[in-house]
Design an enzyme around this catalytic site. Sequence first.
Site, PDB file in Angstrom:
ATOM      1  N   ASP B 220      72.480  69.514  23.848  1.00 44.83           N
ATOM      2  CA  ASP B 220      72.830  68.851  22.597  1.00 44.83           C
ATOM      3  C   ASP B 220      71.839  69.055  21.464  1.00 44.83           C
ATOM      4  O   ASP B 220      71.893  68.353  20.469  1.00 44.83           O
ATOM      5  CB  ASP B 220      73.032  67.348  22.804  1.00 44.83           C
ATOM      6  CG  ASP B 220      74.430  67.050  23.266  1.00 44.83           C
ATOM      7  OD1 ASP B 220      75.288  67.927  23.073  1.00 44.83           O
ATOM      8  OD2 ASP B 220      74.654  65.956  23.799  1.00 44.83           O
ATOM      9  N   CYS B 543      29.168  33.031  40.305  1.00 46.04           N
ATOM     10  CA  CYS B 543      28.144  32.314  41.072  1.00 46.04           C
ATOM     11  C   CYS B 543      28.390  32.558  42.548  1.00 46.04           C
ATOM     12  O   CYS B 543      29.497  32.421  43.047  1.00 46.04           O
ATOM     13  CB  CYS B 543      28.223  30.823  40.761  1.00 46.04           C
ATOM     14  SG  CYS B 543      27.205  29.827  41.832  1.00 46.04           S
ATOM     15  N   CYS B 546      29.203  28.688  44.388  1.00 39.49           N
ATOM     16  CA  CYS B 546      30.474  27.982  44.240  1.00 39.49           C
ATOM     17  C   CYS B 546      31.654  28.905  43.987  1.00 39.49           C
ATOM     18  O   CYS B 546      32.800  28.481  44.059  1.00 39.49           O
ATOM     19  CB  CYS B 546      30.381  26.936  43.136  1.00 39.49           C
ATOM     20  SG  CYS B 546      30.132  27.627  41.503  1.00 39.49           S
ATOM     21  N   CYS B 561      24.810  29.427  36.761  1.00 41.69           N
ATOM     22  CA  CYS B 561      26.072  28.749  37.029  1.00 41.69           C
ATOM     23  C   CYS B 561      26.020  27.377  36.409  1.00 41.69           C
ATOM     24  O   CYS B 561      25.082  26.617  36.655  1.00 41.69           O
ATOM     25  CB  CYS B 561      26.305  28.646  38.534  1.00 41.69           C
ATOM     26  SG  CYS B 561      27.809  27.748  38.931  1.00 41.69           S
ATOM     27  N   CYS B 564      26.454  24.559  39.555  1.00 46.92           N
ATOM     28  CA  CYS B 564      25.393  24.275  40.502  1.00 46.92           C
ATOM     29  C   CYS B 564      24.018  24.667  39.976  1.00 46.92           C
ATOM     30  O   CYS B 564      23.052  24.695  40.737  1.00 46.92           O
ATOM     31  CB  CYS B 564      25.675  24.903  41.864  1.00 46.92           C
ATOM     32  SG  CYS B 564      26.665  26.387  41.809  1.00 46.92           S
TER      33      CYS B 564
END
Lengths: 373, 599
Positions: B220, B543, B546, B561, B564
């Site tokens: 086309d 950290c 934790c 952190c 903590c």
Amino acid sequence: MYNLPTKIQEEILKYTEENKISEKQQQQIIDAVTKIHKMSTYDPQEPMGVVAAQSISEPATQMTMRTYHFAGTAGIQVTLGLPRVLEIFDARKEPRTPTMTIYIEKSHQTLDRVRKIAENIKEVKLRDLVKSTILDLTELKIKYKLDLERLHALDVDEKKLSRLVNVRNAVAELAGEMLHVIPKKKDITNIHKIKFGVLEAHVKGIKGITQVLVTKEEGEWVINTLGSNLKKVFEIEGVDATRTTSNNIFEILDVLGVEAARNAIIKQTRFTLDEQGLVVDPRYIMLLADMMTTEGNVKAIGRYGISGEKDSVLVRASFEETKKHLTSAAIHGECDLLKGTIENIMVNQVAPVGTGAFDLVGKIPQQLPEEEK
Amino acid sequence: MTKEKVDVYFNGRYLSHITNPEAFVDDIKTKRRAGILPHQLNVSYLTAFNEVRISTEHGRVRRPLVIVENGKSKFTPSLAEKLKEGKIDWQYLVQHGVIEYLDATEEENSYIALEVKDVTKDHTHLEINPLTMMGFSANLIPYPEYNRGDRINYGAKMVGQAIGMPSINYLLRSDTKFNIMTYPQAPLVETVTSGPLIAYPEGQNVVVAIMCYDGYNMNDAIVINKSSVQRGLFRSFYFRTYETIKKRYWSGQEDDITIPDPAVRGHRGEDAYRDLGENGIINPETRVQSDSVLVGKVSPLRFLSAEEFAAGIENKRETSMTLRHGEKGIVDKVMITETQDANHLIKIRIRDERIPELGDKFASRHGQKGVVSLLVPQEDMPFTGNGSVPDLIFNPHAIPSRMTVGHLLELIAGKAGALGGKIYDGSAFNHVKEDEIRKAMVDLGFRDDGKETLYDGRTGRKYDVLIFTGITFYLKLDHMVQDKIHARSRGPVTLLTKQPTEGRAKRGGLRIGEMEQQCLVGHGAALTLKERFDSDKTVIPVCTKCGMIAIHDVIKNKSYCALCKDTEIVWVETAYAFKLTLDEMKAMGIYPKIVTEDM
């Protein structure tokens, strides 16, 4: 030593024995076969599941909405195409069109005998034997005019009919050409309800089998049915229970066990794909069927099946029902080890597939040894 | 026996019931035709539902038809004569029960004849012209009944996308987007609707050869004669109007339209304002590029941080109006007016000349669209014995599967028209017949099938086959590469996820979706996979105790952190989107602990 599957080994042995091939040549054959077999196996850590999924879903997308069926031809209309594939993979309890293919033992392979068996299997309801229904409101009776010709054609004894038709709160009795049903409760509204209930009464055959069709397949007479009940069919004399199958996978699981169910999944999937002219390597379908049946029952692929039972919380949460999985993981303190592919894509780390499945770990000396200085 | 009762509904509401629906409906129809009842009322007796429906609501699609009574059309030759003389008009015919409008439901009760000769006693109506069954756009297609139905649909849709001359006063207008073709033409094969549309043509007649040109027009694609383009074929102008308001705010402050001061926040640098006049507005006929400033504007800023206040930064923000990203052009017109709220309003119209280039979309009126794949200099184009060269080469493979025979008929009719100095009518159902065109071709000294001997422009060799050549009306469609071309290496990201923006206007990236991801997984290309997905890569401090995200103090160059107070921090590389997920989990009350481990 690379071990070929037993089936192939046996075949090679059989061939060499039959053709009287020397041991040296036999070894050559084995070597050649081994080479080809090795080439068609997957490498360690190659994600064959993903490849299987792609190989099945690519043709499946072409199948969407392009399901053609042959209306009007003699045969039983079965669900085909994508709806059927979904039915299999979703592990639906009951297929939309349950069908059976009943094979007949050699000793019963006459058309008359097979027709007789088919006739006995087909469910006959009172509706099929009744010409007209009359509501007698004066006597509060329901009178069914029986089609005696059909009754005899279907080999139903009219004398036994009153016993067969046992509807709750009503007594049936035969009066010549008529079957009278007398409700216990003398109530006009009730009588109307009973009228339809009685028509649905089971007279003969196996419940749920609404159509039977006797066809000749590969030189023998076979019965195709619409409706499925393997257990009952196996009890019939002349039925070859070793070959007769159903398309209801759960029924096969119940009657024949998991291995049969696995085979049924493979067979049904391949049949539906072939029907549409789609080519999928059977081993992908086998892998899928294995995944579905490893735990002894048939599990669906999806939320309540394989995908919903994955190990990783993150993967389950990212698939469907995020909230449900996150809360349960929080409550139980689940730990995601990030061992899978999808988890690692999520956290943007190297996923343990293909080239990422291996690590090179070693100590790098801080200083070069003395001699090399 | 009692007669069956039929319900009557008026605009969907139950009115009453009647026993003689046919007579009732006939009565209403006669009264409507006589002008006693409004002619916008439609009535129908639906036997399937056993009800009569009367509608007067708005929103029903209705179409006009000639009334037929006793097998005779109400539009008599004497009326036709009067109409021709101008003594009566359409309105007269409607009011005097010659023409009536039917809606979809009333049409169900009608038996409509297509032509006068078809009328029988059973017919209730007659088509004014069978082509009224098609819409306006579909009627622009010549020889439509020779095409497959879906091609008419596509063709009608694409006629609407054509760049032509939709208005003549376009120089006075300030539409946001507007396309004008420089030299539009009336089609050589016209239709009933293209006649009145003569002042608003939508394309050009081009010489087409149906042949392959190496591989360039496969799938086309179309090949266009570069020299034709240089002579002005399919050239168009693209107008875009930008506007900005000099706003006044609650605080009494207002926007300022000037060349922004360098101290203003977001200043683009002196160079950016070079083209602006003293009043901060660009001058007409200035060439502008992507992101050029059209109007310099500064707006008051709401908040200012303490430091900035101390630094004496002017409390202003740069809010200049710039040209859209990816566009270019010349300032066509500058308009300065007021809005309804008495704010200053500046409108600037940009004009951009669009010369056909590779990737522009063209279509004939038969749903045969294509994209330009090559512009060939005239000397390399094929030519006929008499030296004419096609403007466009269309691939024959576009014909068999689509079955657009109308396209071929138009081509030959166009050729006959151009050679004979005639315009042929190709209206639906009632057009110049193929035989007539063939005869005209023979009379003009050409082959009647439209085929010609062509020579290869590059080698001068004669083509072994005869080539179908003629004239087709082509449309330039409003899909040009210049508006679509897009690529990005680095660029803007969204604020929330830090992932690339989406869309061309925002200089966005192209998404690697789920299936593309599966593809990489399937190949086992783990490192490529990671690389492709790290557009939002971040390194976060975590950290070790934790497992929460820690803080990094840039000034003190210290990480700790917050929970903590620990300083044992590891840096973890993840996707920013994952960090966001963790944050959202925290907001839900879930503690997503990251457990780190040495490699």
